[in-house]
Design a protein around this motif. Structure first.
Motif, PDB file in Angstrom:
ATOM      1  N   THR A  13       0.730  -1.263   0.000  1.00 28.87           N
ATOM      2  CA  THR A  13      -0.009  -0.169   0.200  1.00 28.87           C
ATOM      3  C   THR A  13       0.901   1.243  -0.029  1.00 28.87           C
ATOM      4  O   THR A  13       0.196   2.487  -0.076  1.00 28.87           O
ATOM      5  CB  THR A  13      -0.706   0.148   1.222  1.00 28.87           C
ATOM      6  OG1 THR A  13      -0.048  -0.123   2.468  1.00 28.87           O
ATOM      7  CG2 THR A  13      -1.966  -1.147   1.267  1.00 28.87           C
ATOM      8  N   CYS A  14       1.949   1.332   0.245  1.00 27.42           N
ATOM      9  CA  CYS A  14       3.019   2.451   0.367  1.00 27.42           C
ATOM     10  C   CYS A  14       4.492   2.069  -0.009  1.00 27.42           C
ATOM     11  O   CYS A  14       4.730   0.918   0.077  1.00 27.42           O
ATOM     12  CB  CYS A  14       2.801   3.193   1.570  1.00 27.42           C
ATOM     13  SG  CYS A  14       3.452   2.232   3.014  1.00 27.42           S
ATOM     14  N   HIS A  16       6.644   1.988   2.440  1.00 26.92           N
ATOM     15  CA  HIS A  16       7.545   1.260   3.212  1.00 26.92           C
ATOM     16  C   HIS A  16       7.356  -0.358   2.685  1.00 26.92           C
ATOM     17  O   HIS A  16       7.942  -1.085   3.174  1.00 26.92           O
ATOM     18  CB  HIS A  16       6.763   1.330   4.519  1.00 26.92           C
ATOM     19  CG  HIS A  16       6.834   2.660   5.210  1.00 26.92           C
ATOM     20  ND1 HIS A  16       5.854   3.334   5.451  1.00 26.92           N
ATOM     21  CD2 HIS A  16       7.914   3.452   5.563  1.00 26.92           C
ATOM     22  CE1 HIS A  16       6.113   4.471   5.912  1.00 26.92           C
ATOM     23  NE2 HIS A  16       7.380   4.566   6.099  1.00 26.92           N
ATOM     24  N   CYS A  17       6.029  -0.509   2.210  1.00 22.74           N
ATOM     25  CA  CYS A  17       5.817  -2.040   1.783  1.00 22.74           C
ATOM     26  C   CYS A  17       6.688  -2.198   0.657  1.00 22.74           C
ATOM     27  O   CYS A  17       7.258  -3.438   0.508  1.00 22.74           O
ATOM     28  CB  CYS A  17       4.321  -2.058   1.127  1.00 22.74           C
ATOM     29  SG  CYS A  17       3.085  -1.746   2.616  1.00 22.74           S
ATOM     30  N   SER A  20      10.102  -3.023   1.976  1.00 25.13           N
ATOM     31  CA  SER A  20      10.259  -4.345   2.621  1.00 25.13           C
ATOM     32  C   SER A  20      10.124  -5.533   1.506  1.00 25.13           C
ATOM     33  O   SER A  20      10.937  -6.425   2.005  1.00 25.13           O
ATOM     34  CB  SER A  20       8.949  -4.757   3.629  1.00 25.13           C
ATOM     35  OG  SER A  20       8.814  -3.663   4.474  1.00 25.13           O
TER      36      SER A  20
END
Lengths: 68, 68
Positions: A13-14, A16-17, A20
């Motif tokens: 979704t963003c 950060h995802c 990761s």
């Protein structure tokens, strides 16, 4: 040899995802590069050898997401 | 003294976003605790003194999000 394979990952979704998933997939043996497009979920992986999809799947799941 | 104030933050989409906001707001002087509800965007901040909203806003923006 350089192999490029594109996977679809769901649940990101963003940024950060994206970070990761990139981080985990980069740890798969043989991986040279990972390019993630958040909007489409497309993850393009460049590697020195064809990858075992199970290894890529495990990395994506380790990051908290799913291979479509 | 312990003060509790709830703010609404927009733009958080996942647990990484929650972690980023929590981390930045926790660094505001006087803050004792931060509780974020992703689904509503509500961020409840406990502090030793009433906080300057500008400081909270700056922390939220530093994390990459906005105070509603």
């Amino acid at each position: 040899m350089s192999v490029e394979q594109t996977y679809t990952v769901t649940g990101m979704t963003c940024g950060h995802c994206v970070a990761s998933v990139t981080e985990e997939v980069q740890e798969v043996p043989g991986v040279e590069g990972v390019d993630v497009v958040l909007e489409t979920g497309q993850v393009t992986v460049t590697s020195t050898e064809p990858l075992d999809e199970a290894a890529v799947r495990a990395a994506v799941e380790e990051a908290g997401y799913q291979l479509a």
